[in-house]
Design a protein around this motif. Structure first.
Motif, PDB file in Angstrom:
ATOM      1  N   GLY A  63       1.336  -1.372  -0.135  1.00 42.47           N
ATOM      2  CA  GLY A  63      -0.484  -0.016   0.424  1.00 42.47           C
ATOM      3  C   GLY A  63       0.729   0.846  -0.014  1.00 42.47           C
ATOM      4  O   GLY A  63       1.841   1.063  -0.244  1.00 42.47           O
ATOM      5  N   THR A  64       0.150   2.354  -0.515  1.00 46.89           N
ATOM      6  CA  THR A  64       0.718   3.701   0.423  1.00 46.89           C
ATOM      7  C   THR A  64       0.854   3.974   1.190  1.00 46.89           C
ATOM      8  O   THR A  64       0.195   3.868   2.607  1.00 46.89           O
ATOM      9  CB  THR A  64      -0.138   4.708  -0.887  1.00 46.89           C
ATOM     10  N   THR A  65       1.507   5.010   2.079  1.00 47.33           N
ATOM     11  CA  THR A  65       1.992   5.558   3.178  1.00 47.33           C
ATOM     12  C   THR A  65       0.598   5.928   3.344  1.00 47.33           C
ATOM     13  O   THR A  65       0.250   7.147   2.607  1.00 47.33           O
ATOM     14  CB  THR A  65       3.284   6.358   3.813  1.00 47.33           C
ATOM     15  N   VAL A  66       0.322   6.313   4.619  1.00 43.63           N
ATOM     16  CA  VAL A  66      -1.117   6.423   5.753  1.00 43.63           C
ATOM     17  C   VAL A  66      -0.542   7.465   6.737  1.00 43.63           C
ATOM     18  O   VAL A  66       0.847   6.743   7.855  1.00 43.63           O
ATOM     19  CB  VAL A  66      -1.856   5.605   5.959  1.00 43.63           C
ATOM     20  N   THR A 130      -3.434  -1.323   0.753  1.00 39.76           N
ATOM     21  CA  THR A 130      -3.931  -2.535   0.082  1.00 39.76           C
ATOM     22  C   THR A 130      -3.622  -1.532  -2.001  1.00 39.76           C
ATOM     23  O   THR A 130      -4.003  -2.868  -2.589  1.00 39.76           O
ATOM     24  CB  THR A 130      -4.351  -3.111  -0.255  1.00 39.76           C
ATOM     25  N   TYR A 131      -3.045  -0.685  -1.451  1.00 38.14           N
ATOM     26  CA  TYR A 131      -3.386   0.904  -2.935  1.00 38.14           C
ATOM     27  C   TYR A 131      -3.025  -0.284  -4.231  1.00 38.14           C
ATOM     28  O   TYR A 131      -2.845   0.040  -5.000  1.00 38.14           O
ATOM     29  CB  TYR A 131      -2.655   1.558  -2.299  1.00 38.14           C
ATOM     30  N   HIS A 132      -0.889  -0.335  -3.830  1.00 38.41           N
ATOM     31  CA  HIS A 132      -0.523  -1.233  -4.951  1.00 38.41           C
ATOM     32  C   HIS A 132      -1.089  -2.362  -5.306  1.00 38.41           C
ATOM     33  O   HIS A 132      -0.398  -2.548  -6.239  1.00 38.41           O
ATOM     34  CB  HIS A 132       1.206  -0.764  -4.662  1.00 38.41           C
ATOM     35  N   LEU A 133      -1.762  -2.915  -4.573  1.00 34.95           N
ATOM     36  CA  LEU A 133      -2.149  -4.639  -4.417  1.00 34.95           C
ATOM     37  C   LEU A 133      -3.591  -4.280  -6.126  1.00 34.95           C
ATOM     38  O   LEU A 133      -3.004  -5.368  -7.334  1.00 34.95           O
ATOM     39  CB  LEU A 133      -2.786  -5.466  -3.390  1.00 34.95           C
TER      40      LEU A 133
END
Length: 137
Positions: A63-66, A130-133
């Protein structure tokens, strides 16, 4: 609960009013719970980015950073932030335009006086982590 928060995170929130700090700690706990409930996310790396507590999926790259912190130096507002070059906030707006408040393409904003809408926020956090998934499909 404060004693389980890492020192760098506590230092980032030092001096904030107690109601705001409590809300940020609850939001941090939710981020960790969402990650713990989804094996695809993997363990989170908790660090500081721009002086704000940040959660990275370093182990899996899922995922991307939160990031989480008060919003615009306002003691009545706090937020979770995602990378502004993702489409996440636009997707959040499509799903939750009637339940959540947004700041441009980078943040979901909450009021200290309001209850956190756990289901909506949990889903938004999961989408970020999970953005990159999804992006690689």
């Amino acid at each position: 609960m404060m004693d389980k928060v890492p020192q760098p995170t506590l230092a980032a929130w030092e001096g904030l009013p107690e109601p705001l700090a409590e809300k940020l700690i609850a939001l941090r706990k939710l981020v960790l719970e969402v990650a713990g409930d989804n094996p695809a996310i993997g363990p989170l790396e908790e660090t500081l980015k721009w002086g704000e507590p940040a959660f990275l999926t370093s182990a899996t790259g899922a995922g991307t950073t939160v990031r989480i912190n008060r919003h615009q130096k306002n003691d009545d507002k706090y937020a979770f932030y995602v990378h502004c070059q993702t489409d996440l906030v636009e997707r959040y707006k499509q799903l939750y335009h009637d339940r959540l408040e947004f700041d441009g393409n980078r943040a979901v904003i909450f009021d200290v006086q309001d209850e956190l809408p756990i289901d909506a926020v949990s889903n938004c956090i999961a989408m970020a982590l999970t953005y990159h998934l999804r992006a690689s499909r």
